[in-house]
Design an enzyme around this catalytic site. Structure first.
Site, PDB file in Angstrom:
ATOM      1  N   ASP A 132     -18.808   0.652  11.510  1.00 52.25           N
ATOM      2  CA  ASP A 132     -17.394   0.741  11.109  1.00 52.25           C
ATOM      3  C   ASP A 132     -17.186   1.834  10.065  1.00 52.25           C
ATOM      4  O   ASP A 132     -16.387   1.695   9.150  1.00 52.25           O
ATOM      5  CB  ASP A 132     -16.869  -0.619  10.596  1.00 52.25           C
ATOM      6  N   MET A 165       1.290 -17.017  11.259  1.00 53.19           N
ATOM      7  CA  MET A 165       0.162 -17.736  11.849  1.00 53.19           C
ATOM      8  C   MET A 165       0.464 -17.943  13.340  1.00 53.19           C
ATOM      9  O   MET A 165       1.173 -18.872  13.726  1.00 53.19           O
ATOM     10  CB  MET A 165      -0.028 -19.083  11.127  1.00 53.19           C
ATOM     11  N   ARG A 197       1.880   1.982   4.655  1.00 56.33           N
ATOM     12  CA  ARG A 197       1.530   2.972   3.630  1.00 56.33           C
ATOM     13  C   ARG A 197       2.624   3.995   3.332  1.00 56.33           C
ATOM     14  O   ARG A 197       2.398   4.917   2.573  1.00 56.33           O
ATOM     15  CB  ARG A 197       0.193   3.622   3.979  1.00 56.33           C
ATOM     16  N   GLU A 216       0.825  -1.216   0.000  1.00 51.11           N
ATOM     17  CA  GLU A 216       0.000   0.000   0.000  1.00 51.11           C
ATOM     18  C   GLU A 216       0.855   1.261   0.000  1.00 51.11           C
ATOM     19  O   GLU A 216       0.369   2.359   0.202  1.00 51.11           O
ATOM     20  CB  GLU A 216      -0.924  -0.004   1.230  1.00 51.11           C
TER      21      GLU A 216
END
Ligand code: CA
Length: 747
Positions: A361, A707, A171, A119
């Site tokens: 949201d 994970m 970002r 991003e």
């Protein structure tokens, strides 16, 4: 869901997106004279060639406030996140125009060696590009050639990957006085020496016992590095902090929502005096100050040096549902608001709440643009905003007064805005008593992907996605520390969706498009539709052009005034990042990061998405006139699905597994265990992985891949039940793959 089996190639094993980039040695401190080119892994780079780069890196040391304020006098550079403090994402460069853009082609490619979302909005200074990749890794590149100058890996613990709502993205950096500043996913702020990429200081910005994450780019104003954070899906209290750019010393911290209302307010947070009475907890709901309240400042900021005001947007409530967060009602200040503060002190100048009592949201963290507009014959200093809630706002940025507003997409939650810009909620959208479909969705009509404003066309280009979303209140009022706590029943979302699909109802429509919006007249000027829902940010230029990448891998250009598509190249990697532009030696470049992800990790890939055909190798592409016209990426060979283990578990165990999956796993691995392709599709696990659910889910055997263990909430029985549910879904997918003509029925 009509399973698209062609999408389901993300095979086997939790390969994850581990990046293991060795940190480059002392590149600029004398010997050695050659170093490994980390972009290719082997090729040596001759350091003597980098003398000019060294000089450019040293010149990058010159960025300060005066230079950012005067950015229009050096359009060849992209000095700050949105190029200028007003963040218009408009470039005065005009070598590339709507008349010659068809000659635009690839100049260079840089491989970030990751398969997670990208991003980053790069900073480009004097021929050097500073960009970020997944897991907050920073790259310094020669902006003319794409050659890597240095890389910095902050070594974010991969287990932290459980905490961000929406992928392990970043970002971008800020560059200031010879240093490069990055916020890391695990909540640190690191200052790097721009010449070497080595840390000068590395400080913690969060309470590390809480599920905070940092994905936004820091901004630097008057020698202060300003940084927020995220985590309001899981349960945190939002704030923004200023640090001295030189020393890293904390200067002030501004909380956006109240803490424990009985505790005394410190001097820096007197603005919360007005907020506390707008929060009304009672026995019916949760203690918002224990879960956190939300209002995180995870992305946008802008600065007006004349007014000396810093603007930022605040996020959703934590939990999302106000029926649990503040059951007694109230606006819940300062959720979903634009806030203006004095950057020297952090003192609030004004606020404007876009979604009072937000329960959907509907963050206000979306990109903020400052501009000067003629409105009703008057020159107005405005702030423009298109938050998730679907309304476009024009505010007076000196006072925060509402000038005008209008929905830029169809919305179902409100009937419009009143004279003060307050939404007129539609009571029919309330989900207190029963589940409701509401539009826009929590993806937003507009999310973090930056928009752009072109002062020549006087249009704002908004990257839009539109779909409705099912909101069922969690009647069990279940809070679980360190995982999603939205106050919605995620299991009910999955079971109701499955039932609707089984009854033959289609999936709700999901569309992605550009809206070119006239902010003066509050109306749409043109729109361009994409084949994919989740797409990239915007760039506009003086060449009468608008650029945007899409989930299908296409980077396109449109005429800024008319919306006529005038150029396209297929990068073959889904794009969510915004392009930026710069010039070197008289040549103009367009650059964009390609790597699909973000909230896209939870989206089922659409047939048009490049991830299905080419995978998701994260790259940075630069384009210039006369460049290469096509980009070659080999298509992925999808091995046939390995026959999954036989389904032996009882219906009760599978149901228990489905409920646990929907509560703990769905937010990353996708509804019905159908991954968006960025994280592994669990149904395609190998038999070896299917045999190790206890080790993976409970013992954290694959934590280095991102994970993490869920032993804090799940036990071995739960892990086995989740395995049974995935085995059931895998068998359904396998059966469908054997008979591709028949669509799979999810359970
Ligand atoms: Ca959110």
């Amino acid at each position: 869901m009509a399973t698209d089996n062609s999408a389901l190639w993300m095979v086997a094993a939790f390969v994850g997106a581990v990046i293991a980039i060795p940190v480059l040695g002392s590149t600029f401190g004398g010997p050695p004279t050659t170093v490994t080119n980390l972009a290719t892994g082997t090729e040596p780079v001759d350091i003597s060639k980098t003398q000019s780069i060294q000089k450019r890196l040293a010149k990058a040391a010159d960025i300060d406030g005066a230079r950012v304020i005067g950015a229009d006098s050096e359009p060849e550079n992209w000095l700050a996140h949105g190029r200028t403090y007003g963040e218009q994402r408009y470039s005065p460069l005009n070598k590339i125009t709507d008349a010659n853009v068809q000659d635009l082609g690839l100049a260079w490619t840089f491989n970030t060696e990751t398969t997670r979302g990208l991003e980053s909005s790069p900073i480009v200074v004097d021929g050097v590009m500073f960009a970020t990749g997944s897991w907050s890794v920073v790259f310094a590149l020669d902006a003319k050639t794409g050659e890597q100058l240095w890389v910095y890996d902050p070594e974010v613990p991969r287990e932290w990957g459980r905490k961000p709502c929406c992928d392990v993205v970043n970002r971008g950096v800020a560059v200031w006085m010879g240093r490069v500043y990055v916020g890391t996913l695990d909540g640190r702020l690191v200052a790097l020496d721009a010449k070497t990429g080595k840390p000068v200081w590395d400080i913690n910005t969060i309470d590390r016992t809480k599920p905070y994450s940092v994905t936004g780019a820091p901004r630097i104003v008057k020698g202060k590095v300003i940084i927020g954070n995220g985590g309001a899906e899981l349960g945190v209290r939002g704030y923004i902090t200023a640090y001295d750019a030189g020393t890293g010393k904390q200067l002030w911290r501004f909380y956006t929502v109240p803490g424990d209302p009985r505790a005394p307010l410190d001097a820096e947070n007197q603005h919360l005096k007005a907020a506390i009475p707008t929060w009304k907890a009672n026995a019916e709901g949760w203690k918002y100050w224990e879960i956190g309240g939300g209002g995180t400042v995870w992305d946008s900021m802008a600065y007006d040096p004349d007014l000396d005001l810093l603007y930022f947007g605040t996020g959703n409530g934590s939990p999302w549902s106000r029926y649990l967060r503040s059951p007694g009602g109230g606006d819940n200040l300062y959720l979903s608001s634009i806030i203006a503060i004095k950057p020297d002190s952090g003192e609030m100048a004004w606020h404007f709440q876009e979604t009072p009592g937000d329960t959907w949201d509907f963050t206000a963290t979306q990109h903020i643009i400052l501009a000067d507009l003629q409105i009703d014959g008057q020159a107005r200093k405005v702030l423009m905003h298109a938050p998730k809630n679907g309304f476009f706002y024009v505010l007076d940025r000196e006072t925060g007064k509402f000038i005008s507003g209008k929905n830029y997409v169809p919305v179902t939650w409100a009937k419009g805005l009143d004279a003060n810009g307050r939404p007129i909620e539609d009571p029919a959208s309330s989900y207190r008593d029963q589940p409701k479909m509401v539009q826009p969705s929590p993806h937003g009509a507009h999310n973090w992907q930056p928009m752009a404003y072109n002062p020549q066309t006087r249009l704002v280009y908004i990257p839009v996605q539109l779909t409705p979303y099912l909101f069922p209140l969690d009647k069990k009022r279940e809070v679980k520390l360190g995982v999603w706590n939205t106050g919605l029943d995620l299991n009910l979302i999955a079971t109701m969706t499955a039932a609707a699909l089984a009854a033959g109802q289609p999936m709700p429509p999901a569309e992605g498009f550009i809206v070119a919006w006239d902010p003066i007249n509050q109306k749409e000027a043109w729109r361009a539709k994409h084949s994919t829902f989740w797409n990239g940010g915007m760039l506009t230029t003086a060449g009468n052009l608008v650029f945007q990448g899409a989930g299908d891998g296409g980077l396109r250009a449109w005429k800024a005034d008319s919306g006529e598509e005038v150029w396209k190249i297929d990068t073959k990697t889904g794009i969510i990042a915004p392009p930026v532009t710069y010039a070197i030696d008289g040549e103009q470049y367009i650059v964009v990061s390609a790597g699909w992800g973000g909230v896209g990790v939870t989206l089922v890939p659409e047939p048009a998405n490049a991830i299905m055909k080419y995978g998701n190798a994260g790259k940075i592409f630069a384009f210039k006139l006369g460049g290469q016209k096509t980009i070659d990426v080999p298509e992925i060979t999808r091995p046939p699905m390995v026959k999954p283990p036989e389904l032996t578990a009882s219906a009760a165990v599978i149901a228990k597994g489905a409920a646990a999956y929907n509560r703990y796993c769905l937010v990353c691995h996708g509804i019905f265990a159908m991954s968006g392709g960025v994280v592994p599709d669990l149904r395609y696990s190998t038999p070896e992985v299917f045999a190790r659910y206890t080790e993976i889910v409970i013992d954290g055997e694959l934590k280095e891949n991102g994970m993490a263990s869920f032993a804090d909430h799940l036990n071995e029985d739960d892990a086995r039940a989740i395995q049974a549910y995935i085995v059931q879904m895998a068998n359904a997918a396998y059966a469908a793959e054997q008979k591709p003509a028949e669509p799979e029925k999810p359970n």
